[in-house]
Design a protein around this motif. Structure first.
Motif: not given
Length: 165
Positions: A115-128
């Motif tokens: 029905r729908e697709h959306v892209t959200f911003g990601g998150c990459l922080e220390a310890g990844a």
């Protein structure tokens, strides 16, 4: 009325899981019975009336666990209301404009009637985890670009569609 919703996700460092949890919280607040699960842990979706699938983006591909989930459950998914989300741009682009699905996600959407697709911003922080993630962080390109008000608004739209159907 649709009542039981599965929110399944594929993630490596947990950011997509947090988005899935936020979606689930909104669905529950709106009176739906929603359950969030890592995609590999889902063996059967027959007890769910609708499904949301999220996957982190890595090098232009949806997370392996999300891809495998969709492939494994494709017949049952095609019979239910279905939404996809992606997470991953490590900049503000997802908040500024519509970021289309990557090609593999687009193909799955077309086959399954998403029905729908959306892209959200990601998150990459220390310890990844992962060498590429650590290299991105070393180059100062990490950070948290998730827009939780936008995530909540999207989940609200899903809840409205399911409760008014």
């Amino acid at each position: 009325m649709t009542r039981r919703v599965l929110v399944a996700y594929g993630t490596t460092n947990g950011s997509t899981a947090q988005i899935a949890e936020a979606v689930t919280q909104v669905l529950c607040k709106e009176g739906l019975t929603a359950e969030v699960r890592p995609a590999p842990s889902v063996t059967d979706i027959e007890t769910y009336d609708a499904v949301v699938v999220g996957g982190a983006l890595y090098a232009g591909r949806w997370h392996r666990d999300a891809r495998r989930f969709v492939r494994r459950h494709r017949r049952a998914l095609a019979e239910r209301p279905l939404w996809f989300f992606s997470s991953g741009p490590l900049d503000a682009s997802a908040s500024e404009r519509n970021v289309p699905p990557v090609s593999g996600v687009r193909r799955a959407m077309d086959r399954l009637g998403v029905r729908e697709h959306v892209t959200f911003g990601g998150c990459l922080e220390a310890g990844a985890r992962g060498g590429v993630a650590r290299m991105i962080l070393r180059n100062g390109k990490g950070g948290d670009f998730r827009d939780f008000p936008a995530i909540d608004a999207w989940a609200q739209r899903i809840a409205e569609e399911l409760t008014t159907a």
